[in-house]
Design an enzyme around this catalytic site. Structure first.
Site, PDB file in Angstrom:
ATOM      1  CE  LYS A 117      10.004  -8.912   8.500  1.00 13.10           C
ATOM      2  NZ  LYS A 117      10.250  -9.556   7.202  1.00 13.10           N
ATOM      3  CE  LYS A 199       6.222   1.255   3.163  1.00 14.59           C
ATOM      4  NZ  LYS A 199       7.510   0.915   3.081  1.00 14.59           N
ATOM      5  CE  LYS A 202       4.109  -7.462   0.054  1.00 15.77           C
ATOM      6  NZ  LYS A 202       4.907  -8.484  -0.455  1.00 15.77           N
TER       7      LYS A 202
END
Length: 335
Positions: A117, A199, A202
């Site tokens: 992140k 995967k 979102k």
């Protein structure tokens, strides 16, 4: 004679940063109702975790309310489960700070999600992002959770939670339950419709890649019709057929059919027919959730009442743990 055996306590939390994807739904959320029947469950909207990335305030408020309503729409009964919003229970932040002081800098720095992140949000590598695992540890340990359902990306966070709990218990005396990963019924691992090696996410920038639980039937159909497949035009599971394998997994999860049955059903049919069938199965599966969600959202007073009562129930349990921790650490507490 009444069975008074204590059920295992399971804690599940979800961030309100977006409507859950079909991957979130089939992989976990769809099983929450059954999980809540088998265990003593606590569910929460993790809004404190959401602000490690800058959020638009009005949007965060709206999404938190909608996520809470969606939890009830999934079939979770607020009278039988504790369902609350994280920021409504201040003990999370209080215990989070205490646990910061029982977590080594090196341990937190090793977290791969922090590294990932930090690279993704290089302009906002804040202390909250770094301390995310200790707040997550506080979330879990406050409720003396026996089990926590965790995906692969959160496994490390559960491990550090266990380390922190064992360190604190060793320093003072048994205080926290040592949580274990919850291995329940596994749903489909849903991949991106546009890149089936990744995967479903979102945060995918391709609008056709992810299906969301609250998507309209038309949108769901369009996304599946444009799903990436291969040139073989035969519905069967095999290595190298990532797109079809993904669609078969989704169809299996929504219909209960196994891969042999799916292969037989679509023998001699093309991918066009199969994509439509998969889309229709998804539309049928999420319809009761969507209908219930729309019904609940018309009654904001009911949602707010449930959230208030859920926070009160959560606070009662959280406060018992926090009071014990503060006493052991040596804080002067006045009654």
């Amino acid at each position: 004679m009444e069975n008074t055996e204590r059920k295992d306590r399971v804690l599940s939390m979800i961030q309100p940063t977006s409507v859950p994807t079909l991957g979130n739904y089939l992989g976990a959320l769809k099983n929450w109702k059954q999980m809540s029947a088998d265990n003593d469950c606590i569910f929460a909207v993790a809004d404190l975790h959401a602000i490690t990335v800058r959020q638009e305030p009005a949007k965060l408020r709206k999404q938190s309310l909608e996520m809470y309503a969606l939890m009830i729409a999934l079939g979770l009964d607020p009278d039988k489960n504790i369902i609350f919003v994280q920021s409504h229970v201040p003990q999370h932040s209080q215990l989070g700070w205490i646990l910061n002081c029982y977590t080594q800098f090196g341990e937190a720095a090793r977290m791969t999600q922090f590294k990932d992140k930090s690279a993704k949000h290089a302009d906002n590598v804040n202390v909250g992002l770094f301390a995310y695992p200790t707040l997550m540890a506080a979330d879990i340990l406050l409720y003396q959770a026996d089990y926590v359902p965790v995906g692969a990306d959160q496994k490390q966070h559960l491990e550090i939670t266990r380390d922190i709990a064992e360190r604190f218990n060793g320093a003072y005396s048994p205080t926290f339950t040592i949580p274990k990963p919850y291995i329940g019924k596994t749903g489909a691992k849903v991949m991106s419709l546009q890149d089936p090696t990744k995967k479903m996410s979102k945060s995918d920038t391709n609008p056709k890649a992810s299906v969301y639980v609250l998507d309209t039937p038309d949108d769901i159909m369009k996304k599946f019709k444009s799903a990436v497949t291969d040139s073989e035009a035969r519905v069967h599971y095999a290595d190298g057929k990532d797109g079809i394998n993904n669609l078969m997994g989704i169809y299996s999860c929504c219909t209960g059919k196994n891969f042999d049955e799916i292969e037989a059903e679509f023998d001699g049919k093309g991918y066009g027919d199969f994509k439509i069938a998969v889309a229709e199965s998804v539309i049928a599966d999420v319809k009761p959730v969507q209908d219930r969600f729309n019904e609940i959202m018309k009654d904001k007073a009911y949602v707010e009442k449930c959230a208030k009562e859920g926070a009160e129930k959560a606070s009662y349990i959280a406060n018992k743990t926090l009071t014990k921790v503060m006493k052991k650490v040596g804080f002067w507490q006045v009654k």
